[in-house]
Design a protein around this motif. Sequence first.
Motif, short mmCIF file in Angstrom:
data_model
loop_
_atom_site.label_atom_id
_atom_site.label_comp_id
_atom_site.label_asym_id
_atom_site.label_seq_id
_atom_site.Cartn_x
_atom_site.Cartn_y
_atom_site.Cartn_z
N VAL A 17 0.84 -1.20 0.00
CA VAL A 17 0.00 0.00 0.00
C VAL A 17 0.87 1.25 0.00
O VAL A 17 1.99 1.24 0.51
N THR A 18 0.35 2.30 -0.59
CA THR A 18 1.03 3.59 -0.55
C THR A 18 0.91 4.18 0.85
O THR A 18 1.85 4.74 1.38
N SER A 19 -0.30 4.01 1.45
CA SER A 19 -0.51 4.52 2.80
C SER A 19 -1.81 3.95 3.36
O SER A 19 -2.64 3.42 2.63
N LEU A 20 -1.95 4.10 4.67
CA LEU A 20 -3.21 3.80 5.34
C LEU A 20 -3.83 5.16 5.66
O LEU A 20 -3.30 5.93 6.47
N ASN A 21 -4.93 5.48 4.98
CA ASN A 21 -5.60 6.76 5.16
C ASN A 21 -6.81 6.58 6.06
O ASN A 21 -7.64 5.70 5.82
N LEU A 22 -6.91 7.40 7.08
CA LEU A 22 -8.01 7.36 8.04
C LEU A 22 -8.67 8.73 8.10
O LEU A 22 -7.98 9.74 8.14
N GLU A 23 -10.00 8.73 8.16
CA GLU A 23 -10.74 9.99 8.28
C GLU A 23 -11.97 9.77 9.15
O GLU A 23 -12.70 8.79 8.95
N LEU A 24 -12.20 10.65 10.10
CA LEU A 24 -13.39 10.59 10.94
C LEU A 24 -14.49 11.46 10.36
O LEU A 24 -14.22 12.55 9.86
N SER A 25 -15.70 10.98 10.49
CA SER A 25 -16.85 11.82 10.13
C SER A 25 -18.04 11.40 10.96
O SER A 25 -18.12 10.26 11.42
N GLY A 26 -18.97 12.33 11.16
CA GLY A 26 -20.19 12.02 11.88
C GLY A 26 -21.21 11.42 10.94
O GLY A 26 -21.21 11.67 9.74
#
Length: 149
Positions: free
Chosen positions: A96-105
Motif C-alpha cells: 500500500v502507498t498509505s493507510l488513510n483514516l478519516e473521521l466523520s459524523g
Amino acid sequence: MQAYEFIEGYEQVIDRFGRWPSFHDGEVLRIILDRSLRLPGGPSIPSVEVYLRGWIMGPELADDGRYTLHNDSVIHFLFEDISAFELEGFNQQNVVTSLNLELSGEPQGGANVLHVEFEHCYQFCCAFIARRAKVVDLRPYAEQPASLA
C-alpha cells in the motif's frame, strides 16, 4: 482528535513506532471478513480483520543497498460494524502507498465513524467505513507465525 485515536489501543502503535506511521510501502498480509457476530435477536455485525506489516524507514542503507527498516512489525486491526466495503486486486504482494483514516459524523448527528482506505500501490486497494476499531495485537515481524511471514 486525530483519526487514528478513534482506534482503541492505538497507543500500542505509537509506543512501537514513536508516532503514527504512514504505512508507506507496508503490506497487507491477511484479511478476514466475518459476519458471524450478531446482536441478540438482531442482525449480523460485519467485521474485517487486517494484518498490516509496517515500519519506519531509516535514512541509512543496509549492506544489501536497501534502506534500513526500524521496528518492522505486524499490526492486527479489527474493524467492526463495517459498511461500504470495497476490495480490489488482492494478490501475492499487497503493498500500500498509505493507510488513510478519516473521521466523520453520521447523518442526523450520530456517532463518529472511521473511513479507512488502504491506498493502492501495486494492484491492491481496500476501503470501508467502520463504527468501531481496535488494535488486537502488535508484534515484531520476525516473531510472526510462518503463515504470516
